[in-house]
Scaffold this motif. Structure first.
Motif: not given
Length: 206
Positions: A13-18, A21, A131-133
């Motif tokens: 999930n985090y990878t998709r958001k990263i 970016d 994480t995504e942040k």
């Protein structure tokens, strides 16, 4: 520096958001020639030749509307082997995607690297504690681009003097970083924690 991340589902999930970016998108364009890649979540895609349903961790379409598959491997102590890459390559061909990107924590074994290169599969390392942040993304070198680490921290900055509450984004040449580690340790392969510790030292000196 990064929170301990052991859940592979969160990693996906985090990878998709990263990868969505804007800062990382710039490097997807430079390293993989993927412009404005729109990342979509996990789903099953139908093979054009076999009719088989393949579940992919993520997928997207670039500016030319070409399909790109994304596979995530969250490993803490082992690299991706060639059979995994071969299976991914088959899925890419069956769904008639333009190419694939393998996102992993530790990289590929030598045989897997050969398969990935032959099948035009891009390799991207995202630290397993990301994480995504707060994330560390490694873009491996290719014929025209040197290795780069893209680091973005928006939280947990107490260890960095003079950076309270600030967005920190940095690019650093991995070749230079790993050269220093090789000279001190005599080894050629390093765990993500070792790379991150080395980055921390560099950022504290900035």
């Amino acid at each position: 520096m990064l929170e301990k991340q052991t859940d592979w589902r969160k990693y996906e999930n985090y990878t998709r958001k990263i990868l969505s970016d804007d800062r990382v998108q710039k490097y997807l364009q430079e390293y993989f020639n993927l412009h404005n890649l729109k990342i979509k979540p996990k789903r099953k895609l139908i093979g054009k030749k076999t009719g088989t349903k393949w579940e992919v961790d993520a997928y997207g379409y670039n500016i030319d509307n070409h399909l790109v598959l994304i596979e995530c491997k969250h490993y803490e102590k082992r690299c991706v082997v060639q059979n995994v890459i071969a299976a991914f390559a088959y899925i890419i061909k069956d769904v008639e995607a333009q190419r694939g990107i393998l996102v992993t924590t530790l990289g590929l074994q030598s045989g897997a690297i050969k398969v990935a290169k032959n099948e035009n599969i891009g390799l991207l390392k995202v630290d397993y504690n990301s994480t995504e942040k707060n994330f560390v993304v490694h873009f491996s070198s290719n014929e025209t681009k040197p290795s780069q680490a893209i680091v973005a921290f928006t939280e947990q900055l107490s260890g960095f003097s003079g950076m309270d509450g600030q967005m920190v984004v940095s690019q650093y040449p991995l070749d230079e970083l790993e050269k220093g580690l090789r000279q001190r340790t005599g080894r050629t392969q390093f765990y993500p924690d070792e790379i991150n510790a080395e980055m921390t030292k560099i950022f504290e000196e900035i």
